[in-house]
Design an enzyme around this catalytic site. Structure first.
Site, PDB file in Angstrom:
ATOM      1  CB  SER A   1      -2.321   7.472 -11.701  1.00  0.00           C
ATOM      2  OG  SER A   1      -1.324   6.477 -11.726  1.00  0.00           O
TER       3      SER A   1
ATOM      4  CE  LYS B   1      -9.849  -2.263   4.655  1.00  0.00           C
ATOM      5  NZ  LYS B   1      -8.787  -3.176   4.209  1.00  0.00           N
TER       6      LYS B   1
ATOM      7  NE  ARG C   1      -3.953  -4.611  -1.960  1.00  0.00           N
ATOM      8  CZ  ARG C   1      -4.671  -4.867  -0.868  1.00  0.00           C
ATOM      9  NH1 ARG C   1      -4.122  -4.731   0.328  1.00  0.00           N
ATOM     10  NH2 ARG C   1      -5.914  -5.268  -0.966  1.00  0.00           N
TER      11      ARG C   1
END
Length: 384
Positions: A44, A109, A178
């Protein structure tokens, strides 16, 4: 003896959790007797504690290493393959970090933010003799393999038109999320539209022999943007190929409509009542694939009626062995390619990933969608 792939997991978000859970499923349950998977390390970027928490939450066996930086992960000698699970904005920097360290890479992707970045990663993998693949997991579903095979066998004649829609219908994303944040390459196109394009390309392009595949001869598009962030909220693409499939008829073209949206839903009740998200139309019938486009549960073959003979429709279910999500099939492909010394997968080749990135570049150009300079850049390294 089965080949054991040793994975390092780069990032600890939701997609990484789903992927690792699938890796831990018994590979024999899906008939993969020749490969197994082990997670040997997790990293992380926020802290080692977060990586340790991820390992504990999923109960990953074998005492994998936990790291608080991606540099430590890619330099772990007990890791063979890095799974890049960060936002699109970070794919180029993170995948390149792993390749520079000599690791094979499976990168989520959309591959990168633009085609220029994808080309550099491909050139680097080739130079370093490393495996690299865009993680378009849907390509490796038995359902997808079967649909491509039916097209190649001429089951529905010459395929001339495909429509594909992958839309979520959640218009209320927080501007920092996001999905709509331009700093993370957010928007419908790169996150959801990649699946619509995947169905277009795997049916109209990939079903031809490599020597006959040709990039689209024209692309037209329209886009609606998020009122606050400017990310694309809805995008529709009209794509013309200078070929048809499977016979590649002379002087003929094929057409596709690829759609994606954050404001309407291609599967509104989440029960597939809307039926096909993908329609593959040929001269002798069509194949319909139920949504969602990224994880289709079934498809049906509808032949064209001939005279008075009743049409027999075939419906085929796509089970997910061991109650998995379906990401294990792409992981199996990566393991086999690495085992066999292949640098790329025939199912999702470098060339095809780049062509699809070029389509998305053109769509963004037509609609004035630009991401921040740092994440569009091909410079390396850049701290994001």
């Amino acid at each position: 003896m089965a080949y054991n792939a040793k994975w390092g997991i780069l990032a600890t978000g939701g997609i990484a959790k789903t992927f690792v859970k699938d890796l831990l499923k018994d590979s024999k349950a899906r008939g993969a007797e020749d490969v197994t998977h082990t997670v040997t390390a997790v990293a992380s970027s926020s802290s080692k504690a977060r990586a340790e928490q991820f390992i504990t939450e999923i109960n990953i066996p074998g005492n994998p290493a936990a790291y608080g930086s991606y540099h430590e992960l890619v330099n772990d000698p007990n890791v063979d393959i890095i799974y890049v699970a960060t936002p699109h904005s970070h794919h180029y920097q993170n995948a390149r970090l792993a390749l520079e360290a000599g690791k094979h890479v499976l990168c989520e992707k959309a591959f990168t933010v633009n085609a220029a970045q994808a080309k550099i990663l491909v050139d680097l993998a080739r130079k370093k003799n490393l495996f690299l693949m865009e993680a378009v997991w849907t390509r490796y579903f038995p359902l997808s393999v079967e649909v491509r095979s039916l097209i190649q066998k001429g089951e529905i004649g010459e395929v001339l038109r495909v429509t594909a829609d992958n839309s979520t219908g959640d218009p209320d994303w927080d501007p920092s999320h996001r999905m709509v944040n331009l700093d993370l390459a957010g928007g419908a196109l790169l996150d959801l539209g990649i699946y619509s394009l995947t169905w277009v390309f795997q049916t109209l392009y990939h079903t031809l022999p490599p020597s006959q595949r040709k990039a689209p001869s024209s692309i037209a598009s329209t886009m609606a943007k998020h009122a606050v962030t400017g990310a694309d909220e809805s995008t529709t693409m009209l794509i013309t190929f200078p070929t048809t499939t499977p016979s590649n008829l002379p002087n003929r073209t094929s057409h596709a409509v690829a759609m994606t949206s954050l404001t309407v839903d291609s599967n509104p009740d989440k029960e597939n009542s809307a039926r096909p998200a993908i329609r593959i139309q040929g001269t002798k019938g069509e194949i319909q694939v139920d949504g969602p486009a990224f994880r289709p549960p079934r498809y049906r073959v509808i032949p064209k009626k001939q005279g008075d003979t009743p049409v027999k429709i075939r419906e085929i279910e796509n089970p997910f062995p061991a109650n998995g999500h379906g990401m294990y099939w792409e992981a199996d492909e990566v393991a086999r390619c690495v085992r066999d010394g292949k640098l790329e997968s025939e199912g999702m080749s470098w060339e095809e990933s780049i062509v699809i990135m070029e389509v998305m570049d053109e769509v963004r150009k037509q609609n004035g969608l630009v991401y921040p300079e740092k994440i569009e850049s091909t410079e390396y390294p850049i701290k994001l």
